[in-house]
Design a protein around this motif. Structure first.
Motif, PDB file in Angstrom:
ATOM      1  N   ASP A   1       0.825  -1.209   0.000  1.00 33.83           N
ATOM      2  CA  ASP A   1       0.000   0.000   0.000  1.00 33.83           C
ATOM      3  C   ASP A   1       0.860   1.259   0.000  1.00 33.83           C
ATOM      4  N   PHE A   2       1.951   1.236   0.766  1.00 30.13           N
ATOM      5  CA  PHE A   2       2.826   2.412   0.832  1.00 30.13           C
ATOM      6  C   PHE A   2       3.406   2.720  -0.544  1.00 30.13           C
ATOM      7  N   ALA A   3       3.942   1.692  -1.200  1.00 33.17           N
ATOM      8  CA  ALA A   3       4.508   1.904  -2.530  1.00 33.17           C
ATOM      9  C   ALA A   3       3.424   2.276  -3.536  1.00 33.17           C
ATOM     10  N   PHE A   4       2.224   1.708  -3.375  1.00 31.61           N
ATOM     11  CA  PHE A   4       1.110   2.038  -4.254  1.00 31.61           C
ATOM     12  C   PHE A   4       0.719   3.509  -4.112  1.00 31.61           C
ATOM     13  N   LEU A   5       0.689   3.996  -2.878  1.00 32.44           N
ATOM     14  CA  LEU A   5       0.326   5.389  -2.648  1.00 32.44           C
ATOM     15  C   LEU A   5       1.341   6.341  -3.266  1.00 32.44           C
TER      16      LEU A   5
END
Length: 339
Positions: A267-271
């Motif tokens: 999720d962090f990398a996606f954001l």
């Protein structure tokens, strides 16, 4: 452990090398002349040809990639045809703003998602479980920019409980730039008022980004809690009369959050690459907004740099997730050390 980290770092270098090669090739075969795009339509043919020679665009592809990679090693990513500045300078300006926002959003989603998931899983089929599942469905189905507009209208325009757009008010002078994180730079400058104001400005955009991930991580945690509650070792602890708080925090929580930790890393990398609409709503001068602007303007040097930053973020976050899961589950560590 050190051997595993070194191995993963070595693998990440190969991944980034392959990614840079692929993106560089795609950027070079895209329609349009990078030299003409950099100089603009008013430049003469002689000026364009001179820049093509400087950029080695008339050389074979392997030669072009060699010079580009050499410059990359020295921190030179070329100039942006849109901002007319070195791309490295653009990244230094925009990446910290998005990183600070995403870290805050990740912290919110981790705390709220874990607490909600643990309570819903432990008290499954209760009114709280049903309500949390309903809210999670709504959170997953609602786009982040819709949440952003709703929160901005209600809490900033109507209730006046939170500031509106930007990282700081227009009247407030930013602190001297050290890390690029407005909250940290405010504290380093001895201005806690700036740090507090910057934190208040992050609340609404961070919640807008976190809502969908709170719902997702809460559901995953709930599922893990329910599955682990049915295992024999939990039943044995219950029979022995261990109190609920000790059962949850010592024996149930650690194995149940491993899937959630993996999702949090992704999720962090996606954001990092998908916060554009929220940054637009709140006029946040961040990396995602810069990335989309570069794509719309066919800014090749900036596009290549953006993809490399996102790839590096994915590689580092995945490594961090692997390390955390190894500490949470000793069997994973033993298997990897054995291999």
């Amino acid at each position: 452990m050190l051997k595993f980290i070194g191995k993963r770092l070595f693998q990440s270098l190969f991944v980034l090398f392959g990614l840079s090669l692929l993106i560089f090739f795609i950027a070079r075969v895209m329609p349009g002349d990078p030299a003409r795009a950099a100089l603009g339509h008013l430049a003469t043919e002689e000026q364009v040809e001179r820049l093509r020679e400087e950029m080695h665009l008339n050389d074979p592809f392997p030669v072009q990639y060699y010079y580009w990679l050499r410059n990359l090693v020295h921190g030179d990513l070329g100039r942006s045809s849109y901002t007319r500045r070195p791309v490295t300078m653009d990244l230094i300006q925009y990446v910290p703003a998005t990183f600070e926002l995403i870290l805050f959003a990740t912290l919110i989603s981790a705390i709220v998602g874990q607490v909600t998931g643990v309570l819903a899983g432990y008290f499954r089929n209760s009114w709280f479980d049903g309500a949390s599942r309903l809210v999670s469905y709504l959170g997953i189905a609602t786009p982040s920019f819709v949440v952003a507009i709703f929160l901005l209208f209600i809490f900033s325009q109507v209730l006046k409980l939170a500031p509106g757009v930007g990282r700081l008010p227009i009247m407030m002078t930013p602190p001297p730039r050290v890390t690029g994180f407005m909250t940290i730079d405010g504290l380093l400058a001895g201005r806690p008022d700036i740090a507090l104001t910057a934190l208040k400005h992050m609340i609404l955009p961070a919640i807008s980004l976190a809502v969908i991930h709170i719902a997702q991580e809460g559901r995953i945690t709930r599922t893990s809690i329910v599955e682990n509650m049915q295992k024999d070792y939990i039943t044995v602890h219950k029979v022995h009369g261990i109190r609920t708080s000790r059962l949850v925090f010592k024996y149930l929580l650690k194995p149940s959050i491993i899937p959630t930790v993996t999702v949090m890393g992704l999720d962090f990398a996606f954001l990092m690459s998908n916060a554009f609409l929220v940054e637009m709503v709140y006029m946040w001068p961040g990396f995602s907004r810069y990335a989309v602007t570069a794509m719309l303007n066919k800014d090749l040097n900036a596009i290549v740099a953006v993809v490399l930053v996102i790839g590096l973020t994915f590689a580092m976050v995945n490594l961090l997730v692997d390390i955390v899961t190894m500490f949470l589950d000793p069997t994973i560590r033993l298997r990897r050390e054995g291999s």
